[in-house]
Design a protein around this motif. Sequence first.
Motif, PDB file in Angstrom:
ATOM      1  N   SER A 290       0.841  -1.182   0.000  1.00 56.82           N
ATOM      2  CA  SER A 290       0.000   0.000   0.000  1.00 56.82           C
ATOM      3  C   SER A 290       0.884   1.242   0.000  1.00 56.82           C
TER       4      SER A 290
ATOM      5  N   ASP B 224       0.135  -1.112  -5.902  1.00 59.13           N
ATOM      6  CA  ASP B 224      -0.193  -1.987  -4.781  1.00 59.13           C
ATOM      7  C   ASP B 224      -0.311  -3.436  -5.240  1.00 59.13           C
TER       8      ASP B 224
ATOM      9  N   GLN C  23      -3.532  -5.229  -7.060  1.00 52.73           N
ATOM     10  CA  GLN C  23      -4.331  -4.172  -7.690  1.00 52.73           C
ATOM     11  C   GLN C  23      -4.872  -4.674  -9.023  1.00 52.73           C
TER      12      GLN C  23
END
Length: 114
Positions: free
Chosen positions: A90, A96, A99
Amino acid sequence: MKSSSHPSTAGHRLSGVLSRAAAAFVLLALAMLARAQELPAIEDTVSGATPMEGYFNLYWDESTGTMYWEIDDFDTEFLYQVSMGSGLGSNPVGIDRGQLGGTYVLQPRRVGPR
């Protein structure tokens, strides 16, 4: 003096052109058929690869770094979801882990003699 545009002469030339075109087409079709018959079966191609069975059967050949995808039906659409398998975690940069990217509707299509 005979004119070269006489109907029977023009028809004879057209017939010769069509005959040569037909012969070229037949030779090309035979060459393509011979080439198609030279292709190995999927079983032969992936004999040393690691099988990964699923919605699509995949085969990983460690020695060449090649992934093979067995396609049973070329007329079937499927959803393709792009995702990030690894990343920084994050963070504000936006890379990320896990994702999701774009989602696409794809359909396999044969291109060439493979």
